[in-house]
Enzyme design. Sequence first.
Site, PDB file in Angstrom:
ATOM      1  N   GLY A   1      70.912  40.149  13.016  1.00  0.00           N
ATOM      2  CA  GLY A   1      69.457  40.299  13.027  1.00  0.00           C
ATOM      3  C   GLY A   1      68.976  41.362  13.995  1.00  0.00           C
TER       4      GLY A   1
ATOM      5  N   HIS B   1      67.573  47.080  12.148  1.00  0.00           N
ATOM      6  CA  HIS B   1      67.169  48.459  12.448  1.00  0.00           C
ATOM      7  C   HIS B   1      67.695  49.382  11.352  1.00  0.00           C
ATOM      8  CE1 HIS B   1      71.324  48.875  13.727  1.00  0.00           C
ATOM      9  NE2 HIS B   1      71.160  47.927  14.639  1.00  0.00           N
TER      10      HIS B   1
ATOM     11  N   HIS C   1      71.225  48.885   9.959  1.00  0.00           N
ATOM     12  CA  HIS C   1      71.323  47.788   8.981  1.00  0.00           C
ATOM     13  C   HIS C   1      70.738  48.225   7.629  1.00  0.00           C
ATOM     14  CE1 HIS C   1      71.076  45.288  12.862  1.00  0.00           C
ATOM     15  NE2 HIS C   1      72.260  45.000  12.363  1.00  0.00           N
TER      16      HIS C   1
ATOM     17  N   ASP D   1      81.084  49.715  14.492  1.00  0.00           N
ATOM     18  CA  ASP D   1      81.990  48.688  15.001  1.00  0.00           C
ATOM     19  C   ASP D   1      83.336  48.893  14.302  1.00  0.00           C
ATOM     20  OD1 ASP D   1      80.047  46.600  16.527  1.00  0.00           O
ATOM     21  OD2 ASP D   1      79.031  47.535  14.853  1.00  0.00           O
TER      22      ASP D   1
HETATM   23  P1  AMP Z   1      75.127  43.532  14.159  1.00  0.00           P
HETATM   24  O1  AMP Z   1      73.827  42.974  13.662  1.00  0.00           O
HETATM   25  O2  AMP Z   1      74.999  44.386  15.378  1.00  0.00           O
HETATM   26  O3  AMP Z   1      76.207  42.484  14.248  1.00  0.00           O
HETATM   27  O4  AMP Z   1      75.615  44.539  13.027  1.00  0.00           O
HETATM   28  C1  AMP Z   1      75.719  44.133  11.695  1.00  0.00           C
HETATM   29  C2  AMP Z   1      76.391  45.217  10.909  1.00  0.00           C
HETATM   30  O5  AMP Z   1      75.635  46.431  11.020  1.00  0.00           O
HETATM   31  C3  AMP Z   1      77.806  45.556  11.413  1.00  0.00           C
HETATM   32  O6  AMP Z   1      78.645  45.780  10.285  1.00  0.00           O
HETATM   33  C4  AMP Z   1      77.597  46.816  12.204  1.00  0.00           C
HETATM   34  O7  AMP Z   1      78.741  47.649  12.249  1.00  0.00           O
HETATM   35  C5  AMP Z   1      76.492  47.480  11.417  1.00  0.00           C
HETATM   36  N1  AMP Z   1      75.745  48.436  12.250  1.00  0.00           N
HETATM   37  C6  AMP Z   1      75.152  48.186  13.448  1.00  0.00           C
HETATM   38  N2  AMP Z   1      74.597  49.315  13.939  1.00  0.00           N
HETATM   39  C7  AMP Z   1      74.852  50.291  13.038  1.00  0.00           C
HETATM   40  C8  AMP Z   1      74.550  51.687  12.972  1.00  0.00           C
HETATM   41  N3  AMP Z   1      73.876  52.312  13.937  1.00  0.00           N
HETATM   42  N4  AMP Z   1      74.952  52.369  11.891  1.00  0.00           N
HETATM   43  C9  AMP Z   1      75.642  51.752  10.892  1.00  0.00           C
HETATM   44  N5  AMP Z   1      75.960  50.444  10.893  1.00  0.00           N
HETATM   45  C10 AMP Z   1      75.576  49.725  11.954  1.00  0.00           C
END
Ligand code: AMP
Length: 303
Positions: free
Chosen positions: A51, A54, A57, A173
């Site tokens: 969540g 941004h 996502h 990631d």
């Molecule tokens: P998170 O909500 O931070 O756990 O991220 C959820 C998914 O979004 C994960 O697969 C992350 O690698 C991906 N993600 C987060 N930030 C970015 C970004 N700046 N660009 C591309 N994918 C992202």
Amino acid sequence: MDAPTGPRLQRCCLAFLLADYRKVQIVSSVSEAGARSRERGECRVLVPTMGALHRGHLELIRIARAAARDKGEVAVSIFVNPLQFGPGGDYEKYPRPETDDDEFCRSAGVDLLFRPAPDEMYAAHFSVAIEETLLSTTLCGKSRPGHFRGVCTVVAKLFNILAPDAAVFGEKDFQQLAIIRRMVRDLNFPIEIIGAPTVREIDGLAFSSRNQYLNASERQQAPVLRAALVEGARLAAGGERSAVVVLAAARKVIDTAPLARIDYLELVNAATLQPIEHVQPNSLIALAVFFGQTRLIDNIRLP
Ligand code: AMP
């Protein structure tokens, strides 16, 4: 372009009505999500998140929509997974802007938003977990013991509950993406894993839900991470093979930011994630850097 007429006008109106009709369904119970998974017909593509959505996502959702095509379904999960946070981590203070996230999913054309509560996901005396034992020994796995155990366990549970045909993960990631691919291969999940490129702010900082923790000075200095990676990659592209030299050049850039504290900065083989002494085909520079309490990660592939 000419204004649509006849059948084209009808198709345009239908697309407009469908877009409006395509309302996001928000589900918080595992049993309801499970029932919906059994009912669904066409393919489903899942975007697992924590969540505070941004533009990074949003790119994952766009890729999921393209993979699901028009008849398929895009599902987003939002779950701040306690299992992947260490003691003293930011689990409690992790942002949870529910109304904004609902609106985000609505306007992004998401079909299903799964937002379970922790006690829905983890029964009392929960005692089974999934552990990857090779790729998770380095980088974030070394700095955050137990982190990828938490990630693998929750992602496996989401796969079981939502039964997607494909799932999208970000290359930001990189280690997580590699470990999920390995888990899917080794445990025979019938799910295609799609990698998505990192989306960045104009100054190069990768979008992250944690960027909002940065104060003004930290935010101003945070683009050194990308600049350091680009500098390392520039040296490697110019023929430099030594990890020591490439990493020293990257470190020098980070050192220009007085608020930055390096957790790790490493050159690894992008397939095994093990440190290497010389740049080889399929190498990666990966870093984790603290600004105050905020830990940011980023990486770059080397040619
Ligand atoms: P998170 O909500 O931070 O756990 O991220 C959820 C998914 O979004 C994960 O697969 C992350 O690698 C991906 N993600 C987060 N930030 C970015 C970004 N700046 N660009 C591309 N994918 C992202």
